[in-house]
Design a protein around this motif. Structure first.
Motif, mmCIF file in Angstrom:
data_model
loop_
_atom_site.group_PDB
_atom_site.id
_atom_site.type_symbol
_atom_site.label_atom_id
_atom_site.label_comp_id
_atom_site.label_asym_id
_atom_site.label_seq_id
_atom_site.Cartn_x
_atom_site.Cartn_y
_atom_site.Cartn_z
ATOM 1 N N PRO A 56 -11.676 -22.549 -20.569
ATOM 2 C CA PRO A 56 -10.780 -21.822 -20.995
ATOM 3 C C PRO A 56 -10.703 -22.434 -22.038
ATOM 4 C CG PRO A 56 -10.278 -22.270 -18.735
ATOM 5 C CD PRO A 56 -11.545 -23.198 -18.734
ATOM 6 N N THR A 57 -9.394 -21.843 -23.181
ATOM 7 C CA THR A 57 -9.702 -21.532 -24.183
ATOM 8 C C THR A 57 -7.681 -22.320 -24.139
ATOM 9 O OG1 THR A 57 -8.229 -19.661 -25.241
ATOM 10 C CG2 THR A 57 -10.155 -19.501 -25.550
ATOM 11 N N LEU A 58 -7.624 -23.137 -25.331
ATOM 12 C CA LEU A 58 -6.324 -24.019 -25.592
ATOM 13 C C LEU A 58 -5.244 -22.919 -25.673
ATOM 14 C CD1 LEU A 58 -6.866 -26.698 -28.565
ATOM 15 C CD2 LEU A 58 -6.202 -26.981 -26.114
ATOM 16 N N GLU A 59 -5.342 -21.280 -25.836
ATOM 17 C CA GLU A 59 -4.152 -20.358 -25.836
ATOM 18 C C GLU A 59 -4.084 -19.807 -24.730
ATOM 19 O OE1 GLU A 59 -6.294 -20.968 -29.709
ATOM 20 O OE2 GLU A 59 -6.630 -20.594 -28.047
ATOM 21 N N SER A 60 -4.860 -20.228 -24.006
ATOM 22 C CA SER A 60 -4.826 -19.549 -22.570
ATOM 23 C C SER A 60 -4.520 -20.496 -21.438
ATOM 24 C CB SER A 60 -6.263 -19.639 -22.033
ATOM 25 O OG SER A 60 -7.372 -18.502 -22.086
ATOM 26 N N ARG A 61 -3.213 -20.833 -22.012
ATOM 27 C CA ARG A 61 -1.921 -21.488 -20.514
ATOM 28 C C ARG A 61 -1.663 -21.237 -19.038
ATOM 29 N NH1 ARG A 61 0.455 -25.407 -24.410
ATOM 30 N NH2 ARG A 61 1.826 -25.555 -22.642
ATOM 31 N N ARG B 90 -8.331 -30.343 -12.803
ATOM 32 C CA ARG B 90 -7.885 -32.532 -12.332
ATOM 33 C C ARG B 90 -7.596 -32.766 -13.121
ATOM 34 N NH1 ARG B 90 -12.648 -32.806 -8.654
ATOM 35 N NH2 ARG B 90 -12.620 -31.634 -7.220
ATOM 36 N N GLY B 91 -5.918 -32.853 -13.853
ATOM 37 C CA GLY B 91 -5.135 -34.212 -14.301
ATOM 38 C C GLY B 91 -4.922 -33.111 -14.867
ATOM 39 N N ASP B 92 -4.332 -33.756 -16.253
ATOM 40 C CA ASP B 92 -3.258 -32.362 -17.280
ATOM 41 C C ASP B 92 -3.915 -30.961 -17.700
ATOM 42 O OD1 ASP B 92 -1.821 -31.186 -20.078
ATOM 43 O OD2 ASP B 92 -2.434 -33.431 -20.928
ATOM 44 N N PRO B 93 -3.658 -29.762 -17.525
ATOM 45 C CA PRO B 93 -3.949 -28.717 -17.394
ATOM 46 C C PRO B 93 -4.002 -28.447 -19.024
ATOM 47 C CG PRO B 93 -1.875 -28.279 -17.049
ATOM 48 C CD PRO B 93 -1.918 -30.141 -16.805
ATOM 49 N N PHE B 94 -3.612 -28.734 -20.524
ATOM 50 C CA PHE B 94 -3.617 -28.947 -21.416
ATOM 51 C C PHE B 94 -4.208 -29.559 -22.430
ATOM 52 C CE2 PHE B 94 0.580 -26.862 -19.462
ATOM 53 C CZ PHE B 94 0.842 -25.994 -19.390
ATOM 54 N N ALA C 241 -7.506 -30.844 -24.293
ATOM 55 C CA ALA C 241 -8.321 -30.637 -25.698
ATOM 56 C C ALA C 241 -9.468 -30.188 -24.564
ATOM 57 C CB ALA C 241 -8.782 -31.260 -26.168
ATOM 58 N N LYS C 242 -9.823 -31.404 -23.734
ATOM 59 C CA LYS C 242 -10.956 -31.507 -22.829
ATOM 60 C C LYS C 242 -10.547 -31.668 -21.698
ATOM 61 C CE LYS C 242 -14.508 -32.548 -26.546
ATOM 62 N NZ LYS C 242 -15.419 -33.316 -26.451
ATOM 63 N N ARG D 202 -14.443 -17.484 -28.078
ATOM 64 C CA ARG D 202 -14.512 -19.048 -27.297
ATOM 65 C C ARG D 202 -14.794 -19.575 -27.698
ATOM 66 N NH1 ARG D 202 -17.539 -13.710 -25.008
ATOM 67 N NH2 ARG D 202 -16.584 -12.898 -23.030
ATOM 68 N N ASP D 203 -13.719 -20.765 -27.178
ATOM 69 C CA ASP D 203 -14.178 -22.248 -27.595
ATOM 70 C C ASP D 203 -13.376 -23.035 -26.732
ATOM 71 O OD1 ASP D 203 -10.895 -21.719 -27.980
ATOM 72 O OD2 ASP D 203 -11.320 -21.993 -30.412
ATOM 73 N N GLY D 204 -12.913 -23.132 -25.549
ATOM 74 C CA GLY D 204 -12.562 -23.573 -24.295
ATOM 75 C C GLY D 204 -13.406 -24.914 -24.674
ATOM 76 N N GLU D 205 -13.562 -26.418 -24.101
ATOM 77 C CA GLU D 205 -14.491 -27.595 -23.908
ATOM 78 C C GLU D 205 -13.600 -27.577 -22.351
ATOM 79 O OE1 GLU D 205 -15.158 -30.056 -27.354
ATOM 80 O OE2 GLU D 205 -13.372 -28.707 -28.385
ATOM 81 N N ALA D 206 -14.967 -28.879 -22.065
ATOM 82 C CA ALA D 206 -14.551 -29.902 -20.919
ATOM 83 C C ALA D 206 -14.865 -30.896 -20.722
ATOM 84 C CB ALA D 206 -15.231 -28.573 -19.819
ATOM 85 N N GLU D 207 -14.491 -31.833 -20.284
ATOM 86 C CA GLU D 207 -14.981 -33.387 -20.373
ATOM 87 C C GLU D 207 -15.884 -33.560 -19.274
ATOM 88 O OE1 GLU D 207 -14.770 -37.073 -21.456
ATOM 89 O OE2 GLU D 207 -13.216 -36.060 -21.101
ATOM 90 N N GLY D 208 -17.304 -33.489 -20.330
ATOM 91 C CA GLY D 208 -18.572 -34.447 -19.444
ATOM 92 C C GLY D 208 -19.117 -32.345 -19.864
#
Length: 539
Positions: free
Chosen positions: A114-119, A132-136, A138-139, A265-271
């Protein structure tokens, strides 16, 4: 052309691209939505009998749009609603099935990060335990079981499997330069223009600058050629992308929508890498189940809404069993329409002409899926090992995904391959007629023929083939869709009649259906509570 003429034409001229299947075929059945159930809505509605049922909000349709609307209502503390769904199961294009081997998707099979705009989508994923954790952040941190395992994608090209779906093997220097230049240009389009991105998810948050909106006047292929992108490999990749997300070819897709596919599509995720997607053996079924399970008695499946009309106090709907029978009257203070817009044109009384014209003009792409239950593994060509998504260059289909890919130790047979085909090269009405009238044997032959360049003995390894027919799988964003006055009317709706289907966006993405559902629910909540709608949720 009527049924008799159609069958006669088939007898005189065998359909192109269909191999003759062997005498003995794997068993199987037709799964998924029953097309005849939807056809019953075309019949004249019977007047309801008995007393009326009263409800605060009626939600028509339990796809991702309708289910997301219900989720947002419940999140806002509002429980006086009813969800009516025509099919026996909720989920729409995010439904899943299962057999003794694995769960498998019945349509949509992944969700991009999900992108940052897809809150609100991030909030939903957090509620479902996927984030998990902060849904907003960056990753954000996602459940590792949902992050698609490597190798994620591969392409069969020049006799070998290569990693990724952008053609690479055997290309000339000129072709490589064009592909590099195209993706560099798309990369530039991801930047900020004034206050908004050029192309965003949800699409309603995209920039409305004139030069971008003007892209809706021409097709994606026309734009590519105008910009000097004419190499066959790149044009094939653009065409594949349009068939994958929009169910039609690049020469029929609005250039705005074609570029939106690549630049939004520029969503990111940890790892995880930038192109990682969220998936499961059942595709997006985990999202649909997570939304539907808490609804309990508020969700009524196999229930047809056969008429919707305004009253002095709100709206009156006629609800009947999808299999036929006595209709009941439901009175609602507000309605959220989360079914395809072509049904709205038939069933909602008093829509204005621009809305009616748009709803009747939407082109819907027919799709055919096949669930291949593999009892053994066919011999593989060289290159990259079996991936989650496997595509053949220049194929008329979209390849297949492996349902049990996420189970690292169990990627070999037995497994389930889900094969996808969008009818992009023929009139949609003809394709729908084919799917209704031609037998399983025809489609099995087409599947075997399509995969023959890689697996010439495919059917020897298959123990069962189940088929899924989607006559109106997704709206096609043809040139002019973006600026249509009718589409904008549906996006605004009325204070007590909101529209929550991805058709309002003009194309079928899970993110779009979700955001339309939340926006519709927030507007209705605000009206019923006598407050201002939350601008952070509106699109």
């Amino acid at each position: 052309m009527d049924r008799r003429q159609f069958l006669g034409a088939c007898a005189l001229a065998p359909l192109a691209g269909c191999a003759r299947p062997p005498a003995s075929l794997p068993p199987g059945a037709f799964l998924g939505p029953d097309p005849l159930v939807g056809h019953r809505l075309r019949d004249a509605a019977r007047k309801p009998e008995g007393a009326s049922e009263r409800v605060g909000v009626l939600i028509v349709g339990a796809g991702i749009g309708g289910l997301s609307a219900a989720w947002w209502l419940r999140r806002g503390g509002f429980d006086d609603f009813l969800v009516a769904e025509l099919q026996p199961e909720p989920g729409g294009n995010s439904r899943s099935g299962a057999n003794a081997i694995s769960a498998f998707p019945l349509a949509a099979h992944y969700l991009p990060l999900p992108t940052l705009e897809s809150r609100t989508l991030r909030l939903l994923l957090a509620d479902l335990g996927a984030l998990r954790g902060d849904p907003f952040a960056a990753k954000p941190v996602f459940d590792e079981a949902l992050l698609c395992a490597a190798p994620q994608e591969r392409l069969f090209l020049n006799g070998l499997w290569q990693e990724g779906l952008v053609p690479e093997a055997g290309l000339s220097a000129r072709e490589r330069e064009q592909i590099h230049r195209f993706f560099a240009k798309v990369g530039q389009m991801r930047g900020i223009r004034a206050a908004r991105k050029p192309f965003a998810l949800p699409m309603a948050l995209s920039s409305s600058e004139a030069d971008l909106v003007a892209l809706d006047r021409l097709s994606f292929r026309e734009w590519l050629l105008r910009e000097g992108f004419d190499c066959e490999a790149l044009l094939w990749h653009a065409d594949y992308a349009c068939r994958d997300d929009y169910g039609t070819s690049a020469d029929r897709v609005s250039a705005w929508a074609g570029l939106h596919y690549f630049a939004c599509r520029d969503g990111e995720a940890e790892g995880a890498s930038l192109d990682t997607v969220l998936t499961s053996p059942g595709g997006n079924g985990w999202i649909a189940r997570g939304l539907a399970d808490p609804l309990a008695e508020r969700l009524r499946c196999a229930t047809a809404v056969t008429r919707l009309q305004r009253t002095r106090t709100g709206w009156e709907a006629w609800l009947a069993p999808a299999s036929g029978g006595v209709a009941r009257r439901v009175e609602a203070r507000a309605v959220i329409w989360a079914s395809p817009l072509f049904l709205a044109a038939h069933l909602i009384q008093g829509l204005p002409d621009p809305a009616l014209n748009y709803a009747r003009s939407v082109e819907y792409a027919p799709w055919l899926l096949a669930q291949l239950s593999m009892k053994s593994s066919p011999e593989e060509a060289g290159g990259v090992e079996l991936a989650w998504d496997n595509v053949l260059y220049r194929s008329a289909s979209l390849g297949y995904v492996v349902a049990n890919h996420q189970r690292f130790a169990l990627r070999a047979a037995p497994s389930v391959w889900t094969w996808y085909h969008a009818f992009a090269s023929e009139p949609a009405s003809m394709a729908r007629m084919k799917m209704l009238m031609l037998p399983r044997e025809h489609w099995i032959g087409m599947i075997a023929d399509d995969l023959a360049p890689v697996y010439p003995d495919l059917l020897r390894h298959v123990e069962r083939i189940d088929l899924v027919r989607h006559g109106h799988a997704m709206a096609r964003p043809v040139p002019g869709f973006l600026t249509s006055a009718g589409r904008h009317w549906f996006a605004a709706g009325l204070p007590d009649l909101q529209f929550a289907h991805a058709d309002v966006s003009g194309f079928s993405l899970c993110e779009e259906a979700h955001s339309r559902g939340v926006c519709a629910a927030e507007r209705v909540l605000a009206r019923l509570a006598g407050r201002r709608a939350d601008s952070a949720v509106l699109i």
